[in-house]
Design an enzyme around this catalytic site. Structure first.
Site, PDB file in Angstrom:
ATOM      1  N   SER A 286       2.724  -7.188   1.653  1.00  0.00           N
ATOM      2  CA  SER A 286       1.658  -6.481   2.363  1.00  0.00           C
ATOM      3  C   SER A 286       0.346  -6.582   1.571  1.00  0.00           C
ATOM      4  O   SER A 286      -0.123  -7.689   1.319  1.00  0.00           O
ATOM      5  CB  SER A 286       2.067  -5.027   2.627  1.00  0.00           C
ATOM      6  OG  SER A 286       1.202  -4.418   3.555  1.00  0.00           O
ATOM      7  N   GLN A 287      -0.242  -5.458   1.130  1.00  0.00           N
ATOM      8  CA  GLN A 287      -1.454  -5.569   0.317  1.00  0.00           C
ATOM      9  C   GLN A 287      -1.165  -6.384  -0.945  1.00  0.00           C
ATOM     10  O   GLN A 287      -2.029  -7.126  -1.425  1.00  0.00           O
ATOM     11  CB  GLN A 287      -2.006  -4.194  -0.058  1.00  0.00           C
ATOM     12  CG  GLN A 287      -3.334  -4.269  -0.799  1.00  0.00           C
ATOM     13  CD  GLN A 287      -3.954  -2.918  -1.157  1.00  0.00           C
ATOM     14  OE1 GLN A 287      -4.903  -2.853  -1.933  1.00  0.00           O
ATOM     15  NE2 GLN A 287      -3.446  -1.834  -0.597  1.00  0.00           N
TER      16      GLN A 287
ATOM     17  N   THR B  27       0.829  -1.206   0.000  1.00  0.00           N
ATOM     18  CA  THR B  27       0.000   0.000   0.000  1.00  0.00           C
ATOM     19  C   THR B  27       0.861   1.253   0.000  1.00  0.00           C
ATOM     20  O   THR B  27       1.832   1.348   0.748  1.00  0.00           O
ATOM     21  CB  THR B  27      -0.914   0.019   1.249  1.00  0.00           C
ATOM     22  OG1 THR B  27      -1.656  -1.195   1.296  1.00  0.00           O
ATOM     23  CG2 THR B  27      -1.876   1.197   1.214  1.00  0.00           C
TER      24      THR B  27
ATOM     25  N   HIS C  38       7.602  -4.429   9.559  1.00  0.00           N
ATOM     26  CA  HIS C  38       6.788  -4.818   8.406  1.00  0.00           C
ATOM     27  C   HIS C  38       7.574  -4.749   7.103  1.00  0.00           C
ATOM     28  O   HIS C  38       7.217  -5.421   6.132  1.00  0.00           O
ATOM     29  CB  HIS C  38       5.569  -3.891   8.322  1.00  0.00           C
ATOM     30  CG  HIS C  38       4.584  -4.239   7.246  1.00  0.00           C
ATOM     31  ND1 HIS C  38       3.890  -5.433   7.214  1.00  0.00           N
ATOM     32  CD2 HIS C  38       4.168  -3.544   6.142  1.00  0.00           C
ATOM     33  CE1 HIS C  38       3.090  -5.457   6.168  1.00  0.00           C
ATOM     34  NE2 HIS C  38       3.244  -4.338   5.496  1.00  0.00           N
TER      35      HIS C  38
ATOM     36  N   ASP D  58       4.940  -7.136  13.888  1.00  0.00           N
ATOM     37  CA  ASP D  58       4.314  -6.457  12.742  1.00  0.00           C
ATOM     38  C   ASP D  58       2.864  -6.076  13.071  1.00  0.00           C
ATOM     39  O   ASP D  58       2.061  -6.937  13.435  1.00  0.00           O
ATOM     40  CB  ASP D  58       4.338  -7.404  11.535  1.00  0.00           C
ATOM     41  CG  ASP D  58       3.972  -6.736  10.229  1.00  0.00           C
ATOM     42  OD1 ASP D  58       3.086  -5.857  10.226  1.00  0.00           O
ATOM     43  OD2 ASP D  58       4.553  -7.120   9.198  1.00  0.00           O
TER      44      ASP D  58
END
Length: 227
Positions: free
Chosen positions: A116-117, A39, A206, A194
């Site tokens: 992540s995303q 993101t 993260h 995280d």
């Protein structure tokens, strides 16, 4: 020049082949990597790029491309697009890109790497949950799926790696199991510190999965490829 019957037959067969198809098949690598950014990261691979580059270096003739999707989470720079909307669009983009590539290069082994995303949309494409899922030949062509810092993370999955024993902010439901992909091709990296894939409070952690687990992930990828 005298041409034998066998040679003439060979020439006829070559001429009958579609030159575009021949060129495409000849340009197909043995390994192709799709990477998806986190993101707010600018267009490209984002933090996933570190592992994408390691795989490219390990397979010198491999190819790679970044999944094109919003990677938004409600920021004004994204026009206020929600995280869920972005992830849904990203999942559809993964399915479309992988399916199209498999149709062009059916023998190429595909590796999916998401951060992540970006990990969540790869997770969705392989394991369902956002409307679009890889199926058939395209699914079979995916030999490895790597999720790093995936907000879908739920403890107890057989492919989890790391210290997280909780769940991410967009966690899979209790009792979840991945389908239709085989869990044997997956690794999901998440540590307890995280705040996105787990319930920690160190945002910097993260961003460390390639640094911390990159060599381990590369070894797993190599174990799944025959190139």
């Amino acid at each position: 020049m005298k041409v034998t019957a066998a040679a003439a037959f060979s020439l006829v067969g070559f001429a009958a082949a579609n030159p575009v198809d021949l060129a495409e098949r000849q340009s197909c690598p043995k390994v192709y990597i799709f990477g998806a950014r986190e993101t707010t990261a600018p267009a490209g691979y984002g933090t996933a790029g570190g592992l994408v580059n390691q795989v490219k270096a390990a397979y010198s003739s491999s190819g790679a491309e970044a999944i094109v999707y919003p990677a938004c989470g409600g920021q004004s720079s994204c026009g206020g697009a929600s995280y869920d909307s972005s992830a849904t669009q990203g999942t559809a983009a993964v399915v479309k890109a992988v399916t199209a590539y498999n149709q062009k290069c059916p023998d190429t082994q595909i590796v999916l790497i998401g951060y992540s995303q970006g990990g969540q949309i790869m997770d969705n494409a392989l394991c369902g949950g956002a409307g679009s899922t890889l199926t058939g030949n395209a699914l079979n062509a995916v030999k490895v799926g790597i999720f790093m810092g995936d907000p879908h993370y739920r403890s107890g999955q057989p492919y989890n790696v790391g210290t997280c024993t909780a769940s991410g902010f967009a966690a899979r439901p209790a009792g979840y199991s991945c389908s239709p992909a085989s869990t044997s091709i997956l690794k999901s990296y998440c540590d307890s510190t995280d705040p996105y894939c787990c319930n920690g409070n160190d945002a910097n952690s993260h961003q460390q999965y390639v640094n911390k687990y990159g060599s381990q992930a590369l070894a797993f990828i190599k174990s799944k490829l025959t190139a």
